[in-house]
Design an enzyme around this catalytic site. Structure first.
Site, PDB file in Angstrom:
ATOM      1  N   HIS A 206       0.830  -1.201   0.000  1.00  0.00           N
ATOM      2  CA  HIS A 206       0.000   0.000   0.000  1.00  0.00           C
ATOM      3  C   HIS A 206       0.869   1.258   0.000  1.00  0.00           C
ATOM      4  O   HIS A 206       0.609   2.201  -0.754  1.00  0.00           O
ATOM      5  CB  HIS A 206      -0.913   0.016   1.233  1.00  0.00           C
ATOM      6  CG  HIS A 206      -2.198  -0.733   1.033  1.00  0.00           C
ATOM      7  ND1 HIS A 206      -2.247  -1.914   0.332  1.00  0.00           N
ATOM      8  CD2 HIS A 206      -3.472  -0.470   1.445  1.00  0.00           C
ATOM      9  CE1 HIS A 206      -3.502  -2.351   0.316  1.00  0.00           C
ATOM     10  NE2 HIS A 206      -4.264  -1.494   0.979  1.00  0.00           N
ATOM     11  N   HIS A 291       0.492  -2.284   9.061  1.00  0.00           N
ATOM     12  CA  HIS A 291       1.915  -2.551   8.902  1.00  0.00           C
ATOM     13  C   HIS A 291       2.764  -2.013  10.070  1.00  0.00           C
ATOM     14  O   HIS A 291       2.369  -1.091  10.788  1.00  0.00           O
ATOM     15  CB  HIS A 291       2.449  -1.990   7.581  1.00  0.00           C
ATOM     16  CG  HIS A 291       1.966  -2.742   6.377  1.00  0.00           C
ATOM     17  ND1 HIS A 291       2.521  -3.929   5.967  1.00  0.00           N
ATOM     18  CD2 HIS A 291       0.956  -2.473   5.501  1.00  0.00           C
ATOM     19  CE1 HIS A 291       1.898  -4.355   4.872  1.00  0.00           C
ATOM     20  NE2 HIS A 291       0.944  -3.491   4.579  1.00  0.00           N
TER      21      HIS A 291
END
Length: 329
Positions: A206, A291
């Site tokens: 991303h 993340h």
């Protein structure tokens, strides 16, 4: 004779006194060229948005009581996906912006690029549109190699495997005696088979997508508009075939400021600006809710490397620049 020499010196001195200030003034106004090996000052200003957003989001996730209290799953790189336990709507992978925008991010970026390049008067010259399309091919190829396929598994999945990651057996396959799932080499195949992709370092796809796509649009929209509107003459420097360092303006097909006094963005520019804004917002949401900090850092580093290859390298490699050119030139 002595009197004659003194008169000659006095006669000569006024012209010297006039010439020397003019020479020094010219020397002082001749600013040194920017290095072709690094982004220009205005580029560095805009590129700084990405690390600032990631740092801010990471710090916020640590300081926010709601985010800190929510359970984090390192396998899915996210907080609890239960809507009642998720710290925010944007922490859920099913949020509409993630499903219909980020998951289809490169299509949106491509659409914004095409809307600008094929409608804005600053790119009306056919060779300029052709070279812009070649740069899109180059950037898209790098995105594809990193996230989709690279003569086998994509670079992200290769990196995961190289750092010790593997596909953890799914219960059904283990019960049936099928252990081949552990040797699957892509995260997509692993998850499709019911396994879990875990154990290695997972570069944030991303962060990579949102950073590279936004930087791509900044270049392809920003430089043509700055030159066309006359807001900025030129900051970029290029190395010529003979080794000389010159302003990129010497290779321009049209002068600066042709669109001065006219609306600068147009429909395509506004659409691209909207996509960039939403990209930055979703980058912030990724920084806060998804993340680890190191996965986000490597995603940013990978995107920066791809950006450098397409937009900085041609400035000092004339052979590449002759093929793909520079935005706005």
């Amino acid at each position: 004779m002595a009197t004659t020499r003194r008169a000659a010196k006095q006669a000569a001195s006024p012209s010297n006194s006039k010439t020397e200030p003019m020479a020094s003034a010219a020397a002082s106004t001749a600013a040194p060229r920017n290095s072709p090996f690094i982004p220009t000052p205005i580029e560095r200003l805009f590129l700084a948005v990405f690390p600032v957003v990631l740092v801010f989001g990471t710090v916020y996730s640590v300081l926010s009581p709601e985010t800190r209290a929510a359970r984090y799953d390192p396998v899915s790189q996210s907080h609890s996906q239960d809507p009642t336990a998720a710290p925010s709507y944007f922490a859920q992978k099913s949020n509409v912006f993630n499903v219909f925008f980020v998951k289809r991010g490169w299509a949106w970026i491509t659409g914004a690029f095409a809307a600008f390049v094929f409608t804005h008067p600053s790119t009306a010259v056919a060779p300029r549109r052709l070279r812009a399309s070649l740069r899109w091919v180059a950037v898209t190829s790098l995105w594809f190699f990193v996230t989709q396929w690279c003569f086998g598994p994509p670079i992200i999945d290769r990196g995961f495997r190289w750092t010790g990651g593997r596909c953890e057996f799914a219960n059904r396959e283990v019960e049936m005696g099928d252990t081949s799932i552990g040797e699957m080499v892509t995260s997509m195949a692993c998850k499709a088979a019911g396994g879990k992709w875990k154990g290695g370092h997972d570069i944030s796809g991303h962060v990579f997508l949102l950073t590279l796509g936004t930087a791509f649009l900044m270049q392809e929209v920003g430089w043509p508009i700055l030159r066309w509107s006359g807001w900025l003459t030129e900051e970029r420097s290029v190395v010529m075939s003979d080794g000389a360092l010159k302003s990129a303006h010497v290779e321009a097909q049209e002068p600066v400021g042709q669109g001065a006094g006219r609306p600068p963005l147009g429909l395509g520019g506004n659409f691209a600006l909207g996509v960039m804004g939403l990209n930055v917002w979703m980058l912030l949401m990724t920084a806060i809710y998804f993340h680890t900090w190191f996965e986000k850092f490597t995603g940013l580093l990978t995107a920066t490397t791809a950006f450098y290859i397409v937009y900085i390298l041609p400035r000092f490699v004339p052979g590449i620049r002759q093929i793909i050119g520079l935005p706005g030139i």
